[in-house]
Every structure is written in structure tokens, then in C-alpha cells.
Design a protein around this motif. Structure first.
Motif: not given
Lengths: 240, 240
Positions: B190, B188, B203-205, B186
Motif C-alpha cells: 500500500p 500489492f 497496483k492492487v490495494d 504488480l
DNA sequence: CCGTGTGAATTAATTCACAGCG
DNA sequence: CGCTGTGAATTAATTCACACGG
């Protein structure tokens, strides 16, 4: 005020243009172009840019075709030019004032996140309902009472709100944001928000992402063997 | 070791079963069911659960149909039973050991996020390359050197890694995670990660999410007037 | 030539609408 | 009856493959 309906239509009103899936990738292209630009690359092919963005080149070209015809056949794209066009299309050539509500651990991290500032967003206020936090100054911005929301929204023309409160507070915060005139909300609280039509909500949910990974991980762990659903059985505790 | 190819195929190998879009919603249903359960609801209709999850009932039923036939016609679903079935399908009836790399602001927030613990994940280690952080204890776990990664992965059987480093460090961290045997990440940071086939990256953007909101917000600001693309012109600074 | 831009083909996701079961 | 489960219809997203222009 009727706001019973759960939000649907993430893309609101005037969105009959660029497909939603494309919109979600434009920021990725923008970032990739920024990277190429910083590396001194003046021109790139769809193949090159697609690799940098982690997609395939056919999709990239299709996506870009929704914006216009910004490439040169036989050559590729001018990095700066394309970057500007995408930024303009997304709307980040201007700066968006943003308010963050809920200054716990995550709120702190968001307030300090430099990527906002550099990508078209300016955090104009940090709000928290807990008076004990009103002493604090986070990332150069002082934490103010939640009740200041409406004044701040009007003062700065805030259109985007970020919710980083615990889940139980999130709906109330969202209601106040909507009442204050905010029409775009980024929700980090692990809860489903109900908002009236015309308000966009996007959610970022850490444990959902992990759970999706867990699902695939579980599949991998099963190995090449017996991938099928448990042939029968598995009816443990079936209710009467 | 060939790992030039950018990741595609988020669903890897043995995923010929539940559609990806459905998998992404199962955790939402799970959370909604937990809410209903805590509210003392024993049974619910697809309509009821769908509302709680923020989707429409037809989609909910279609999604659930991929898992099996867990409802009762004319009645609805047993909340506890369905909750267990979904948890089992996702794989969160067991606990997944997780390692977090990069203990800055965001890493702190993640380490303290209680939702992980309560939803099937256990943070077994916090790693950071910066020796100055190795003093710290965050959320009851002490921060260890990044070089301990492989030992920790093997010791605890870690299958899922979380990257919350600055962007420039992320690819290196991912490479080490993959080398240590982690196959689900996972991210985070960018940045686009390149990983070999068989490794899943989600991805968490934060700024991408804001940019997507900005796009729609910009559309709203245009109002009902002239929604079409600027009729021609807009060719500011077109390169030679 | 080479690589963009795009119709056509394919595949995936969503919604409809109703048969069928409890 | 009422609500689930599901084929069929629809709509959206992706990929193919190639005509076309610089």
C-alpha cells in the motif's frame, strides 16, 4: 426474487455527487496525507500532495474541489484538517464491520492484513464452508461455518462482505450475502458476480492485472520496430 | 540515475493502438470465453458473451472492433477462435516468467494461486529479505534471498515482478527490480511507487477497494432522505 | 505574490442507432 | 432476417490556464 441482470451501476442510488474516478482516488490522497502527517508535515501544497499521491496537481485540485474548499489560497492545505475531511467524506471516521468468506491462503492473508483495522474496517467474522477449517483461529478470530452468515450480519450490522473463495463457490456466497442484507461486496474470486440492483460489487483480480501488464510488456518487446498490427495474415485457423 | 518523477503514462511507448479501458477488459472476455468453451459452447453472440463478462453488448463489440473483425454477421463469434485471438493480442499464448518478492501471508497466497499458472504466467522464483524464510519451500518453489534478484531475472528472462512486501520495503524492491531490468511491476504494497518512464506499475490495494465500497455504502445508509451535502456547517475544527 | 479553485478546452470512454454482410 | 461492426452523439475524465483571495 429477480436477480438475473448482471450488475451495472457500480455507483448505486444516491451517487449524484462526486465523480466515480475521484472517489477512487480519495483513499490514495488519504493515505498520502497520513504519510505526510506521520512525517510531521503540517501544511502542503497541491503540488506536494499530488506528488505523494502519484497524480498531477491539477487533477488533485479538481478532485478536492468536489468535496469543498478546504485549502487556503497562496498557502496550501492543512494536512490534518484535509485528512479528516476526506476520511469523513469516504466514511472511514467510523468503523465498518466486515465479514470474510473463504479462509484459504488468500483469506488468511486478508484476515491478517493489518491495513484493514487501521483504515476503518474491523473483521468481525471469518467463515468457511469446509468443516475442517472450523477448528482454526486466524488473526485472533475463529473460523465459523458459512451457515452462520446471516446471524453474524445481523448481530454486527455487517454491510460489507469479502469473498475469497474459489471461483465456483463465489456466486452462491454472493447470493447468501445479499439475502442476509449485505449491499457491498469485495470479490477476490476470479468470476463475474450477478447481483441485484443496489448492491455494489468491486473485484480484485490478480491474473487480470498480470494480463494487463503482459499486454504492455508484449508491446515493449516488439520494440520501436513494426509496432503496427500484423499487416495481414495472422488468420491462423480461421473457422470456416 | 534520475528517477524522481512519479510514474505517469501507465501505457508506455508503443501503446497507440487499443484504448486502455479496452485492454483492461480483454482479460475479462478471455475468461468468459474460457468458461463458455468449457461449457461446450461453440458459438456465441455479442449479447451472450457480454452477459457472461458483465458488460453491455455494444461495448463488447466496440472493444472487439479494436482487435479486428473476428465475428460473423448474423451469427456471432466462434468461441475458440475469438479466445485465441484475444489471448494472442494480450500476449498470453506464451508463458511469462514472474518473480514474487515478499513471502509473507500475501506472498504465500500469491505463490499458491493456481490462476497464474493456468493463465500464462509461471512463478520462477520467490524472494524474501528475511533469512529465516530461506528455509521454506512454498508451492514447490524455494524461497531465496532478495539479493538473488538480478541473477534470477537474467537467468529466466523475467519481465514481470510482483511486490508483496510491507509498504516500507516496496520502493527499494521496485528500485532493484528496475535496476535488474524488470519493466512491469504488480504492486500489492500500500504505497505509491516512483519508477522511471518506460516502467509500468499496476497496483492492487485492498484497503482502497474497501474504502471505495465504504463511500458508496455510506451514501446508501443516508437513504433517500437528504442526499445533498450538509447544507452548510460541517466545519468542525476548521484551522485558524 | 503564490497557490487554490474553477470555467473552458481537450481528450477518452461509453452508448446509440443503423448500414451492411452472411 | 439477425447480428456484427462502426460512425455519430453523448457523457465522463483530464488537462489547461487564469481569475481571485489570503
Amino acid at each position: 426474487m429477480e436477480s438475473t441482470e448482471v450488475t451495472e451501476r457500480t455507483p448505486s442510488e444516491a451517487s449524484r455527487d462526486i465523480p466515480e474516478a475521484t472517489v477512487a482516488r480519495l483513499p490514495v490522497y488519504l493515505r498520502a496525507l497520513t504519510g505526510l502527517s506521520e512525517a510531521g508535515t503540517a501544511t502542503c501544497s497541491s503540488e506536494h500532495l499530488a506528488t505523494a499521491a502519484g497524480v498531477n496537481s491539477a487533477m488533485l485540485r479538481k478532485d478536492l474541489s468536489h468535496l469543498g474548499s478546504y485549502g487556503t489560497r497562496g498557502v496550501g492545505y492543512d494536512v490534518e484538517y484535509l485528512r479528516y475531511q476526506i476520511a469523513r467524506e469516504i466514511g472511514v471516521t467510523q468503523d465498518w464491520p466486515v465479514v470474510i468468506v473463504g479462509i484459504g491462503n488468500l483469506g488468511h492473508a486478508l484476515a491478517n492484513f493489518s491495513g484493514f483495522r487501521s483504515r476503518g474496517f474491523r473483521v468481525v467474522a471469518l467463515l468457511d464452508a469446509d468443516p475442517r477449517r472450523h477448528q482454526e483461529v486466524v488473526a485472533g478470530v475463529d473460523v465459523r461455518p458459512f451457515s452462520d452468515l446471516e446471524a453474524i450480519v445481523h448481530e454486527h450490522g455487517v454491510a460489507i462482505g469479502v469473498i475469497s473463495t474459489p471461483a465456483p463457490a463465489a456466486q452462491d456466497v454472493a447470493d447468501h450475502m445479499v439475502a442476509a442484507g449485505i449491499r457491498s461486496i469485495l470479490n477476490f474470486a476470479p468470476t463475474v458476480l450477478a447481483v441485484p440492483p443496489g448492491v455494489d460489487v468491486r473485484k480484485v483480480d490478480l491474473s487480470i492485472e498480470l494480463q494487463i501488464l503482459a499486454y504492455h510488456e508484449q508491446r515493449k518487446a516488439l520494440g520501436a520496430a513494426a509496432v503496427e498490427r500484423p499487416v495481414d495474415g495472422a488468420l491462423e485457423g480461421r473457422p470456416a
